[in-house]
Design a protein around this motif. Structure first.
Motif, short mmCIF file in Angstrom:
data_model
loop_
_atom_site.label_atom_id
_atom_site.label_comp_id
_atom_site.label_asym_id
_atom_site.label_seq_id
_atom_site.Cartn_x
_atom_site.Cartn_y
_atom_site.Cartn_z
N PRO A 136 13.20 5.98 25.91
CA PRO A 136 12.19 4.99 25.53
C PRO A 136 10.82 5.63 25.37
O PRO A 136 10.50 6.63 26.03
CB PRO A 136 12.21 3.99 26.68
N PRO A 137 9.99 5.05 24.47
CA PRO A 137 8.64 5.62 24.27
C PRO A 137 7.81 5.66 25.55
O PRO A 137 6.97 6.54 25.72
CB PRO A 137 8.03 4.68 23.23
N ILE A 138 8.05 4.70 26.44
CA ILE A 138 7.24 4.66 27.66
C ILE A 138 7.50 5.86 28.55
O ILE A 138 6.67 6.26 29.37
CB ILE A 138 7.51 3.34 28.43
N LEU A 139 8.70 6.47 28.38
CA LEU A 139 9.03 7.67 29.12
C LEU A 139 8.83 8.93 28.30
O LEU A 139 8.75 10.03 28.85
CB LEU A 139 10.49 7.63 29.60
N ALA A 140 8.79 8.75 26.96
CA ALA A 140 8.71 9.93 26.09
C ALA A 140 7.32 10.54 26.09
O ALA A 140 7.16 11.76 26.04
CB ALA A 140 9.13 9.55 24.67
N GLY A 141 6.27 9.72 26.11
CA GLY A 141 4.91 10.25 26.03
C GLY A 141 4.10 9.90 27.27
O GLY A 141 4.63 9.73 28.37
N HIS A 142 2.81 9.77 27.05
CA HIS A 142 1.88 9.45 28.14
C HIS A 142 1.41 8.00 28.05
O HIS A 142 0.32 7.67 28.54
CB HIS A 142 0.69 10.40 28.11
N ARG A 143 2.21 7.16 27.42
CA ARG A 143 1.78 5.78 27.25
C ARG A 143 1.62 5.08 28.60
O ARG A 143 0.66 4.35 28.83
CB ARG A 143 2.77 5.04 26.37
N LEU A 144 2.59 5.30 29.49
CA LEU A 144 2.51 4.64 30.80
C LEU A 144 1.27 5.10 31.56
O LEU A 144 0.57 4.29 32.19
CB LEU A 144 3.78 4.94 31.59
N GLN A 145 1.00 6.41 31.52
CA GLN A 145 -0.18 6.91 32.22
C GLN A 145 -1.48 6.34 31.62
O GLN A 145 -2.41 6.00 32.35
CB GLN A 145 -0.21 8.44 32.18
N LEU A 146 -1.49 6.24 30.26
CA LEU A 146 -2.68 5.68 29.62
C LEU A 146 -2.86 4.20 29.97
O LEU A 146 -3.98 3.75 30.24
CB LEU A 146 -2.58 5.87 28.11
N LEU A 147 -1.74 3.48 29.97
CA LEU A 147 -1.84 2.06 30.35
C LEU A 147 -2.30 1.92 31.80
O LEU A 147 -3.11 1.04 32.14
CB LEU A 147 -0.48 1.39 30.14
N THR A 148 -1.76 2.77 32.67
CA THR A 148 -2.18 2.70 34.07
C THR A 148 -3.66 3.05 34.23
O THR A 148 -4.39 2.40 34.98
CB THR A 148 -1.32 3.66 34.91
N ALA A 149 -4.09 4.09 33.51
CA ALA A 149 -5.51 4.47 33.59
C ALA A 149 -6.40 3.35 33.08
O ALA A 149 -7.47 3.06 33.65
CB ALA A 149 -5.75 5.75 32.78
N ALA A 150 -5.96 2.70 31.97
CA ALA A 150 -6.74 1.57 31.47
C ALA A 150 -6.79 0.44 32.48
O ALA A 150 -7.84 -0.20 32.69
CB ALA A 150 -6.14 1.09 30.14
N GLY A 151 -5.64 0.18 33.14
CA GLY A 151 -5.63 -0.86 34.17
C GLY A 151 -6.52 -0.52 35.35
O GLY A 151 -7.23 -1.38 35.89
#
Length: 477
Positions: A136-151
């Motif tokens: 999944p894209p959420i595991l493929a890149g840094h999207r989760l980290q970016l979303l967490t940082a934004a949160g």
């Protein structure tokens, strides 16, 4: 506070990232293993049906030992073998992530198909089932980290805004208090800060501020009244002194210079007494504690009463072991003031007692004069207050003796009051008693005791010039 929120949210975000990634990976691998096992178990001898995925695990392949795809699902059709892993017989299923050169990664489970279940397929070689899905894209890149940082950033901003709003709301009453206090000056201390409703910290602060302003206002009123009264009491003898001196200068033939000098000395002595009493009052009101020592109050009362030579007789009744802790010079001054006041107003006798009552040391000085009216019993302790009878009996008095005596009593944690008596006036001095009996002190010669303690009030019994010399000698010591 914002810094703490940043640290807390960062740690919490990192923990959430870790938990989400681990949970999602574990879920995908579990589903891939389940799909691989189910398909491998459904294979029948002599047939290799195409699998039909029923979950998100859409990449399914059956591969022989040489890596050739025997059959595959629609999503895996035309793909090479998803993996090169070959699980051994003792570890039939393995999970891993395989990435191709194009950057695509597949999370899959490799399952070794048991030989007894496929006797008709290829009995001479094992078969392997690969089941997986594109990562999944959420595991493929840094999207989760970016979303967490934004949160985290949003949470920090929100926390900072809430803190700013709460601090402003809490400080708003303080700003109101500050604004009201800025308009209060020493010329007008009657203003008060409005009392807010409730019983919170701001209400308690306003209550304390108003109480402080009330005490300050009362202190300023007393100071102004004291200044006005002091100016009047000093102006009167100064005016008389100036008048005598001007008469001597303008009319030298009609004025006896010796008589003028005697009158000037008398006025100067009164001025000196007023100034000395004012200095004593200033020291007592400054709050600076004097040195205290164990004192046998009964012996001190008997000694001071015996020193009252001439005039109205003094009767003394003293109990034993009346011990207090205090300043000897100040207590002698109180006793002398009370004795002098009583002898001035007494008709035939003055009675002095020293004893115990209600856990306190009590000294009473009673005269048989006209007494003090109930409405004047507190007024006599005010500075420069002299009743009509006192002015008549001692025109040159300063009116500070009883005020000084009460201040000394209060400085010793005691009281000085006028009590009821069938005839005359009774002054009662009450002091905390000392439980421990002090060691007896060596007796001092009578002729040297007054000079050592430096009580300048006793110089009133000496001639003017001799008293002045002794006073100067005592001050130098």
């Amino acid at each position: 506070m914002t810094g703490l929120a940043l640290v807390f949210l960062t740690v919490m975000g990192a923990g959430i990232d870790f938990l989400v990634v681990n949970r999602l990976q574990a879920q995908i691998f579990d589903e891939a293993e389940r799909a691989a096992v189910n398909w491998g178990a459904s294979l029948q001898p002599g047939s290799t049906p195409r699998p039909v995925p029923r979950t998100d695990i859409d990449l399914l392949q059956l591969v022989d030992s040489r890596g050739r795809v025997v059959t595959a699902s629609a999503a895996a059709e035309g793909r090479p073998a998803l993996s090169t892993v070959r699980p051994p017989a003792d570890d039939r299923i393995q999970s891993r992530t395989e990435c191709s050169g194009g950057g695509e990664c597949v999370m899959l489970a490799a399952f070794r198909v048991p030989q007894p279940e496929t006797p008709g397929l290829r009995p001479d070689e094992p078969l392997f089932v690969y089941a997986g899905m594109t990562r999944p894209p959420i595991l493929a890149g840094h999207r989760l980290q970016l979303l967490t940082a934004a949160g985290v950033l949003l949470g920090v901003v929100l926390a900072a805004w809430v803190n700013w709003w709460a601090a402003g709301r809490n400080m708003r009453p303080v700003e109101v208090i500050r604004e009201h206090l800025s308009h209060i000056t020493v010329s007008d201390l009657s203003q008060r800060v409005p009392q807010p409703p409730g019983c919170n910290e701001h209400a308690l602060l306003v209550c304390t501020v108003n109480q402080t302003l009330a005490r300050l206002e009362e202190a300023v009123k007393l100071q102004r009244r004291f200044s006005a009264t002091t100016s009047h009491e000093l102006r009167t003898p100064l005016t008389g002194l100036r008048t005598r001196l001007e008469e001597a200068v303008l009319y030298p033939a009609d004025v006896d210079p010796h008589e003028t000098i005697r009158e000037a000395l008398s006025i100067t002595e009164r001025l000196e007494a007023i100034v000395d009493d004012l200095l004593v009052l200033a020291r007592l009101r400054s709050g600076t504690p004097a040195a205290h020592e164990p004192i046998d109050l009964g012996a001190l009362v008997a000694q001071e009463a015996a020193a009252q030579a001439g005039g109205v007789p003094v009767r003394v009744h003293v109990d034993r072991d009346v011990h207090v802790r205090g300043n000897r010079i100040q207590l002698i001054r109180v006793l002398n003031n009370l004795l002098a006041n009583a002898r001035r107003h007494a008709g035939t006798v003055v009675e002095v007692t020293a004893g115990h009552a209600d856990g306190q040391a009590v000294v009473t000085v009673t005269d048989d004069g006209d007494g003090i009216a109930p409405q004047d019993r507190e007024r006599v302790f005010e500075r420069f207050v002299r009743l009509d009878d006192g002015r008549r009996r001692e025109p040159g008095g300063s009116g500070l003796g009883l005020a000084i005596s009460r201040d000394i009593a209060q400085a010793h944690n005691g009281t000085l009051l006028v009590e009821d008596t069938p005839r005359g006036a009774r002054f009662a001095l009450r002091l905390p008693i000392q439980r421990e009996t002090p060691a007896p002190a060596a007796p001092a010669p009578d002729h040297g005791e007054r000079g050592e303690r430096g009580d300048l009030d006793h110089l009133d019994h000496l001639p003017d010039r001799a008293g002045q010399h002794l006073q100067e000698h005592a001050e130098q010591r």
